[in-house]
Design an enzyme around this catalytic site. Structure first.
Site, PDB file in Angstrom:
ATOM      1  N   GLU A 218      -2.784   0.678   5.600  1.00  0.00           N
ATOM      2  CA  GLU A 218      -2.158   2.009   5.647  1.00  0.00           C
ATOM      3  C   GLU A 218      -1.133   2.147   4.519  1.00  0.00           C
ATOM      4  OE1 GLU A 218      -3.833   3.735   7.476  1.00  0.00           O
ATOM      5  OE2 GLU A 218      -4.102   2.985   9.517  1.00  0.00           O
ATOM      6  N   HIS A 221      -2.899   2.823   1.321  1.00  0.00           N
ATOM      7  CA  HIS A 221      -3.361   4.214   1.291  1.00  0.00           C
ATOM      8  C   HIS A 221      -2.200   5.180   1.068  1.00  0.00           C
ATOM      9  CE1 HIS A 221      -7.033   2.913   3.916  1.00  0.00           C
ATOM     10  NE2 HIS A 221      -7.162   2.569   2.653  1.00  0.00           N
TER      11      HIS A 221
HETATM   12 FE   LIG Z   1      -4.789   5.494   7.357  1.00  0.00          FE
HETATM   13 FE   LIG Z   2      -6.103   3.598   9.844  1.00  0.00          FE
END
Ligand SMILES: [Fe+2]
Ligand SMILES: [Fe+2]
Length: 353
Positions: A218, A221
């Site tokens: 995460e 990202h």
């Molecule tokens: Fe995500």
């Molecule tokens: Fe995720």
């Protein structure tokens, strides 16, 4: 659920605004193709270097499988129900991935026009989805094996949720869409990080590793999406700060806000209240994310803005302290204890909100 409209979302969504970005701005995203290749696609990991759910789960082809499963279940016995409510809610959120890929493909100028489009934007969205797909897979398999949760109820919740979609109010605008995803990736980085920390406190290092590994994805990202918005601030500071303000005024709704299990009409609110109480994801986190993004994008130092842009700048720069003050005031008020709520995900056992 409306019995006459069985496939409708469990509650009213907002008035649907579409294509609010002026069409000439689509050119900005077309002209950023090369930039995205060099600056955004580099945040993806080659499949051969990626972790897979199986790396963290008992190996079904091995003789030690049953023993490994037994150990996993022994560790899970030490973890309280309220933790599982949070972990299940997080897993269901991840499992509604088709909705998020759809959302990205609503965005003008960056959508995957064919399903196999060779543009950098489309390559990103497909590979991002493929990376994300491991999150729901891993949590789903872990929860299945742990024996603590009602898988059938969870699976129903996922089916309802994907059927309902989401209403992020991003209006086909990649400005709004990438502000939203920047916020959301950081929100999931925080919540998976917190479930990792809690698992460690309950003595389950393997589960902590599962949640921590997802959190690291995460984070990667988040870096990509915040970089896109940073670039938009560079090219079009006025349009970007106004988009940021617009998203914050509408409030960033959580991706699983329409969740329903066929029983609890306030399931998302109940799940959120447990996450808040356990410190997995809180109102303070919301303010912290906003403050982080304001700093990350240097919003305070933007110059040469229009009147509307300056007002938007002021709004977003002052918002985090305002949210915190409201939150402190709410905390300070003597709160009557809410009655405990039964969650179908854990066989209707009751959990404090
Ligand atoms: Fe995500
Ligand atoms: Fe995720």
């Amino acid at each position: 659920m409306n019995p006459k409209k069985p496939f409708y979302p469990p509650r009213e969504v907002h008035v649907q605004v579409t294509h609010s970005m002026p069409p000439q701005k689509i050119e900005i995203f077309k002209s950023l193709e090369g930039w995205a290749k060099d600056n955004i696609l580099v945040h993806l990991k080659p499949v051969e270097k990626c972790w897979q759910p199986q790396d963290f789960l008992p190996e079904p082809s091995s003789d030690g499988f049953h023993e490994e499963v037994k150990e996993l279940r022994e560790r899970a016995k030490e973890i309280p129900d309220d933790y599982f409510v949070c972990l299940v809610g997080d897993m269901i959120t991840e499992e509604a991935l088709p909705t998020y890929q759809t959302m990205l493909n609503t965005l003008d100028g960056v959508r995957d026009e064919t399903g196999a489009s060779p543009t950098s934007w489309a390559i990103w969205t497909r590979a991002w989805t493929a990376e994300e797909n491991r999150h729901g897979d891993l949590l789903n398999k872990y929860l299945y094996l742990c024996g603590r949760v009602d898988m059938r109820q969870i699976e129903k919740t996922i089916q309802y949720l994907i059927g309902s979609g989401m209403d992020p109010r991003t209006e086909n605008s990649p400005y709004l869409g990438f502000v939203y995803t920047s916020f959301q990736e950081r929100a999931t980085f925080i919540s998976h990080g917190n479930t990792a920390r809690r698992a460690k406190e309950h003595g389950d290092m393997k589960l902590a590793q599962i949640c921590g590994t997802i959190a690291a994805d995460e984070k990667r990202h988040e870096m990509a999406y915040t970089k896109i918005v940073e670039k938009l601030f560079e090219i079009d500071p006025d349009g970007t700060v106004i988009a940021f303000e617009d998203m914050m005024k509408k409030k960033i709704s959580m991706p699983a806000h329409l969740m329903y299990d066929g029983r609890d009409d306030n399931l998302f609110e109940h799940f959120s209240a447990v996450a808040q109480r356990l410190g997995v994801y809180t109102a303070k986190d919301y303010a912290d994310i906003l403050e982080f993004l304001v700093q990350r994008w240097g919003v305070e130092h933007l110059t040469g803005l229009s009147g509307e842009g300056r007002r938007a700048q002021e709004f977003v720069c002052n918002l985090a302290p305002r949210i915190r003050r409201l939150e402190e005031r709410a905390q300070g008020r003597a709160k009557k204890r809410e009655p405990d709520v039964a969650f179908s995900w854990i066989f209707d056992r009751k959990v404090q909100l």
